[in-house]
Design an enzyme around this catalytic site. Structure first.
Site, PDB file in Angstrom:
ATOM      1  N   SER A  71       0.625  -0.817   0.205  1.00 11.33           N
ATOM      2  CA  SER A  71      -0.134   0.143  -0.426  1.00 11.33           C
ATOM      3  C   SER A  71       1.071   1.291  -0.471  1.00 11.33           C
ATOM      4  O   SER A  71       2.149   1.534   0.551  1.00 11.33           O
ATOM      5  CB  SER A  71      -0.928   0.226   1.567  1.00 11.33           C
ATOM      6  OG  SER A  71      -1.775  -1.236   1.475  1.00 11.33           O
ATOM      7  N   GLY A 125      -0.685   4.549   0.526  1.00 12.92           N
ATOM      8  CA  GLY A 125      -1.490   5.952  -0.269  1.00 12.92           C
ATOM      9  C   GLY A 125      -2.132   5.951  -0.681  1.00 12.92           C
ATOM     10  O   GLY A 125      -2.428   5.708  -1.189  1.00 12.92           O
ATOM     11  N   GLY A 161      -1.112   4.526  -4.452  1.00 11.68           N
ATOM     12  CA  GLY A 161      -1.940   3.558  -4.859  1.00 11.68           C
ATOM     13  C   GLY A 161      -1.643   2.458  -4.362  1.00 11.68           C
ATOM     14  O   GLY A 161      -0.825   2.212  -3.059  1.00 11.68           O
ATOM     15  N   GLY A 200      -6.540   0.510   4.373  1.00 13.25           N
ATOM     16  CA  GLY A 200      -5.707  -0.861   3.616  1.00 13.25           C
ATOM     17  C   GLY A 200      -6.247  -1.598   3.930  1.00 13.25           C
ATOM     18  O   GLY A 200      -6.288  -3.538   3.357  1.00 13.25           O
ATOM     19  N   ASP A 201      -6.752  -2.296   4.667  1.00 16.00           N
ATOM     20  CA  ASP A 201      -7.180  -3.286   5.323  1.00 16.00           C
ATOM     21  C   ASP A 201      -8.614  -3.888   4.330  1.00 16.00           C
ATOM     22  O   ASP A 201      -8.825  -4.498   3.841  1.00 16.00           O
ATOM     23  CB  ASP A 201      -9.008  -3.047   6.883  1.00 16.00           C
ATOM     24  CG  ASP A 201      -7.894  -2.759   7.781  1.00 16.00           C
ATOM     25  OD1 ASP A 201      -6.854  -3.821   8.102  1.00 16.00           O
ATOM     26  OD2 ASP A 201      -8.406  -2.618   9.162  1.00 16.00           O
TER      27      ASP A 201
END
Length: 311
Positions: free
Chosen positions: A216, A218, A221, A247-248
């Site tokens: 990830s 931020g 992408g 992120g989950d």
């Protein structure tokens, strides 16, 4: 069935304030409570995508009871193991004026050896039905630091693909057990490999054992490095809102794409669209459906540049 593991589950509490003022009294305009911890957020998004999802881990005390009552209102099947200690709380203070969020996380209950053995029995039984498993989040006190390595080996012995999403020493040890996919963020990658260049760091994480790495980045992408190649997916514009849980949701996108046998570019598109749509949602474990559908059409996937940005 997709299995998610949340060893350090939480009752997520979100406070919204007009403007957060340090060292002053802040009036809260809205309070919400939801079942939380990385794996439970993943499970709720997977269920919203239509996948049969089972969540295991630990829950205890009055906070654990509240968490399980809220989980019962979702489509996620509860296979949490009771513990004597109290489930932790996480408090997010969302500043509606700036869009910034301040997070306060409790450490979690101490897990006894007997409770750990009970969990292992539950986990091995659930693996018999699982198409894939996500091992997510921090460890509560009393759980060995190499636990994700052990759980990864158990899943691989059962022929179940594993996604690992953690940080620090549990990530380092877990990678050595060769999970099918690791999903660190850029900071976690840098701490693991010593490199702040995402493409180089992701390749370094693969060399440590992961079959594939999806990082990830931020607003930039997500970057994936696999045996078949490397890709980066990015939203067409920056999405404003609360990034907690983004992120989950990306993990849910990757895991559902794995189960559905999507190509890597399709998996990344889904993961980035879900992640950005979660930024527009009220809380972690949810996503804005309209934003998600729009981004599924507009997320751009390309080969990464040497700096880890879209080429």
């Amino acid at each position: 069935m997709i299995l998610t593991v949340t060893l350090n589950a939480a009752l997520d509490i979100t406070y919204r304030v007009p403007r957060l003022r340090p060292h002053a009294t802040n009036r809260i305009t809205e309070v919400s409570e939801r079942p939380g911890g990385k794996g439970l957020n993943v499970a709720r998004v997977l269920a919203a995508l239509g996948h049969r999802t089972v969540a295991t881990g630990f829950a205890g005390g009055g906070t654990g009871e509240a968490l399980r009552a809220l989980l019962a209102e979702t489509a996620v099947t509860d296979a949490l193991v009771p513990v004597g200690g109290a489930t932790r709380r996480t408090v997010a203070v969302a500043d509606t004026a700036t869009g910034d969020t301040t997070q306060l996380n409790e450490p979690g209950p101490v897990v006894t050896p007997t409770e750990w053995d009970t969990f292992l029995g539950t986990y091995r039984e659930l693996l018999g039905e699982a198409q894939a498993v996500a091992l997510c989040g921090s460890l509560p006190p009393g759980v060995p630091v190499d636990v994700y390595a052990r759980l990864t080996r158990a899943a691989r012995s059962a022929g179940v693909p594993v996604l690992l999403d953690t940080s620090g020493e549990p990530l380092r040890r877990g990678l050595a057990a060769r999970p099918d996919l690791a999903k660190p963020n850029a900071d976690e990658l840098a701490a693991l490999t010593g490199s702040t260049e995402p493409l180089r760091a992701a390749r370094g994480a693969r060399r440590r054992g992961a079959h594939a790495v999806a990082a990830s980045l931020g607003p930039a992408g997500m970057l994936a490095v696999t045996a078949a190649g490397a890709w980066q997916a990015a939203p067409p514009r920056q999405i404003a809102g609360n990034p907690t849980g983004a992120g989950d949701s990306a993990v849910a996108g990757l895991l559902s794409g794995l189960v559905e046998e999507l190509s890597w570019p399709e998996r990344l598109t889904r993961a980035v669209a879900l992640s950005a749509a979660t930024v527009r949602a009220p809380a972690a474990g949810e996503f804005d459906a309209a934003t998600y559908e729009e981004l599924l059409r507009t997320v751009k996937v390309a080969a990464p540049s040497p700096e880890g940005r879209s080429a």
